[in-house]
Design a protein around this motif. Structure first.
Motif, mmCIF file in Angstrom:
data_model
loop_
_atom_site.group_PDB
_atom_site.id
_atom_site.type_symbol
_atom_site.label_atom_id
_atom_site.label_comp_id
_atom_site.label_asym_id
_atom_site.label_seq_id
_atom_site.Cartn_x
_atom_site.Cartn_y
_atom_site.Cartn_z
ATOM 1 N N GLN A 21 0.835 -1.264 0.051
ATOM 2 C CA GLN A 21 -0.090 0.167 -0.099
ATOM 3 C C GLN A 21 0.873 1.321 -0.178
ATOM 4 O O GLN A 21 0.682 2.387 -0.743
ATOM 5 C CB GLN A 21 -0.981 -0.084 1.191
ATOM 6 C CG GLN A 21 -2.032 -1.059 1.038
ATOM 7 C CD GLN A 21 -2.892 -1.016 2.259
ATOM 8 O OE1 GLN A 21 -2.563 -1.465 3.253
ATOM 9 N NE2 GLN A 21 -4.198 -0.538 2.017
ATOM 10 N N ARG A 26 -3.334 -0.167 -4.404
ATOM 11 C CA ARG A 26 -4.539 0.375 -3.620
ATOM 12 C C ARG A 26 -5.605 -0.620 -2.932
ATOM 13 O O ARG A 26 -6.124 -0.428 -2.024
ATOM 14 C CB ARG A 26 -5.429 0.996 -4.658
ATOM 15 C CG ARG A 26 -5.003 2.020 -5.277
ATOM 16 C CD ARG A 26 -5.712 2.983 -6.370
ATOM 17 N NE ARG A 26 -6.780 3.227 -5.924
ATOM 18 C CZ ARG A 26 -7.616 4.024 -6.644
ATOM 19 N NH1 ARG A 26 -7.678 4.038 -7.924
ATOM 20 N NH2 ARG A 26 -8.926 4.356 -6.103
ATOM 21 N N CYS A 27 -5.575 -1.914 -3.403
ATOM 22 C CA CYS A 27 -5.899 -3.132 -2.566
ATOM 23 C C CYS A 27 -5.227 -4.334 -2.492
ATOM 24 O O CYS A 27 -4.655 -4.679 -3.520
ATOM 25 C CB CYS A 27 -7.302 -3.485 -3.308
ATOM 26 S SG CYS A 27 -8.341 -1.982 -3.215
ATOM 27 N N ARG A 56 -17.570 -2.465 -5.686
ATOM 28 C CA ARG A 56 -16.767 -1.883 -4.797
ATOM 29 C C ARG A 56 -15.714 -2.966 -3.984
ATOM 30 O O ARG A 56 -16.261 -4.218 -4.055
ATOM 31 C CB ARG A 56 -17.583 -1.172 -3.638
ATOM 32 C CG ARG A 56 -18.228 0.001 -3.973
ATOM 33 C CD ARG A 56 -19.041 0.548 -2.780
ATOM 34 N NE ARG A 56 -18.079 0.798 -1.636
ATOM 35 C CZ ARG A 56 -18.266 0.320 -0.465
ATOM 36 N NH1 ARG A 56 -19.098 -0.776 -0.430
ATOM 37 N NH2 ARG A 56 -17.461 0.453 0.601
ATOM 38 N N ALA A 58 -14.768 -3.475 -1.172
ATOM 39 C CA ALA A 58 -15.399 -4.034 0.216
ATOM 40 C C ALA A 58 -16.633 -4.923 0.042
ATOM 41 O O ALA A 58 -16.601 -5.974 0.459
ATOM 42 C CB ALA A 58 -15.903 -2.816 1.007
ATOM 43 N N TRP A 84 -7.104 -5.601 2.688
ATOM 44 C CA TRP A 84 -6.646 -4.299 2.951
ATOM 45 C C TRP A 84 -6.643 -3.320 1.818
ATOM 46 O O TRP A 84 -6.679 -3.676 0.790
ATOM 47 C CB TRP A 84 -5.099 -4.552 3.410
ATOM 48 C CG TRP A 84 -4.612 -5.078 4.518
ATOM 49 C CD1 TRP A 84 -4.352 -4.714 5.800
ATOM 50 C CD2 TRP A 84 -4.372 -6.585 4.261
ATOM 51 N NE1 TRP A 84 -3.844 -6.102 6.425
ATOM 52 C CE2 TRP A 84 -3.900 -7.004 5.780
ATOM 53 C CE3 TRP A 84 -4.252 -7.362 3.372
ATOM 54 C CZ2 TRP A 84 -3.431 -8.182 5.850
ATOM 55 C CZ3 TRP A 84 -3.805 -8.868 3.646
ATOM 56 C CH2 TRP A 84 -3.331 -9.079 4.827
ATOM 57 N N GLY A 85 -6.955 -2.110 2.059
ATOM 58 C CA GLY A 85 -6.965 -1.065 0.922
ATOM 59 C C GLY A 85 -8.274 -0.159 1.254
ATOM 60 O O GLY A 85 -8.961 -0.015 2.272
ATOM 61 N N GLU A 86 -8.552 0.265 0.066
ATOM 62 C CA GLU A 86 -9.610 1.227 -0.015
ATOM 63 C C GLU A 86 -11.140 0.662 -0.200
ATOM 64 O O GLU A 86 -11.277 0.067 -1.368
ATOM 65 C CB GLU A 86 -9.567 2.167 -1.253
ATOM 66 C CG GLU A 86 -8.107 2.988 -1.277
ATOM 67 C CD GLU A 86 -7.700 3.699 -2.410
ATOM 68 O OE1 GLU A 86 -8.622 4.061 -3.170
ATOM 69 O OE2 GLU A 86 -6.505 3.886 -2.703
ATOM 70 N N PRO A 87 -11.979 0.717 0.590
ATOM 71 C CA PRO A 87 -13.236 -0.086 0.620
ATOM 72 C C PRO A 87 -13.955 0.406 -0.613
ATOM 73 O O PRO A 87 -14.529 -0.518 -1.239
ATOM 74 C CB PRO A 87 -13.828 0.316 1.841
ATOM 75 C CG PRO A 87 -12.888 0.893 2.745
ATOM 76 C CD PRO A 87 -11.811 1.469 1.914
ATOM 77 N N ASP A 88 -13.848 1.605 -0.966
ATOM 78 C CA ASP A 88 -14.834 2.119 -2.540
ATOM 79 C C ASP A 88 -13.979 2.031 -3.527
ATOM 80 O O ASP A 88 -14.524 2.196 -4.556
ATOM 81 C CB ASP A 88 -15.049 3.725 -1.878
ATOM 82 C CG ASP A 88 -15.948 3.640 -0.883
ATOM 83 O OD1 ASP A 88 -16.893 3.019 -0.685
ATOM 84 O OD2 ASP A 88 -15.793 4.792 0.090
ATOM 85 N N PHE A 89 -12.829 1.384 -3.432
ATOM 86 C CA PHE A 89 -12.098 1.195 -4.866
ATOM 87 C C PHE A 89 -12.987 0.353 -5.702
ATOM 88 O O PHE A 89 -13.568 -0.737 -5.505
ATOM 89 C CB PHE A 89 -10.632 0.210 -4.660
ATOM 90 C CG PHE A 89 -10.168 0.063 -6.049
ATOM 91 C CD1 PHE A 89 -9.262 0.971 -6.605
ATOM 92 C CD2 PHE A 89 -10.100 -1.056 -6.507
ATOM 93 C CE1 PHE A 89 -8.795 0.513 -7.810
ATOM 94 C CE2 PHE A 89 -9.675 -1.672 -7.646
ATOM 95 C CZ PHE A 89 -8.886 -0.697 -8.246
ATOM 96 N N HIS A 90 -12.945 0.674 -7.187
ATOM 97 C CA HIS A 90 -13.578 -0.024 -8.038
ATOM 98 C C HIS A 90 -12.683 0.315 -9.465
ATOM 99 O O HIS A 90 -12.246 1.172 -9.483
ATOM 100 C CB HIS A 90 -15.076 0.241 -8.144
ATOM 101 C CG HIS A 90 -15.474 1.661 -8.810
ATOM 102 N ND1 HIS A 90 -15.210 2.583 -7.822
ATOM 103 C CD2 HIS A 90 -15.553 2.087 -9.954
ATOM 104 C CE1 HIS A 90 -15.572 3.839 -8.543
ATOM 105 N NE2 HIS A 90 -15.762 3.441 -9.657
#
Length: 97
Positions: A21, A26-27, A56, A58, A84-90
């Motif tokens: 990270q 990012r994830c 997403r 998460a 681990w990372g950004e829950p809203d990443f897509h």
């Protein structure tokens, strides 16, 4: 996804995830212990399908854990997957050329 079904990661993922990270990843997803079989396949295929469909991070991870549990509820592999990372990443939407 950090995973090798032949390797017992034994906490290595928890050390690598923050470093990845920090380097800009990012994830990160990795099992805390050795996994395999139908539950493992269910986790990976569901995670990738949901992410590829615009979900997403998460939600994709939660859906993949549920699919892993449904595939083999008694083997405990569903509990191995850590994220681990950004829950809203897509993934960005693909625009036709």
């Amino acid at each position: 996804i950090l995973h090798d079904p032949e390797v017992d990661h034994g906490g290595l993922a928890g050390l690598m995830a923050p470093a990845l990270q920090k380097a800009g990843v990012r994830c990160v997803v990795a099992p805390a212990w050795r996994t395999g079989g139908p539950a493992d396949a269910a986790y990976h295929s569901t995670l990738l399908r949901l992410l590829a469909g615009g979900g997403r991070f998460a939600d994709a991870h939660a859906g993949a854990v549920a699919a892993c549990f449904d595939a083999a509820p008694l083997d405990g592999h569903w509990a191995a997957y850590q994220a681990w990372g950004e829950p809203d990443f897509h993934f960005p939407a693909h625009s036709p050329a």
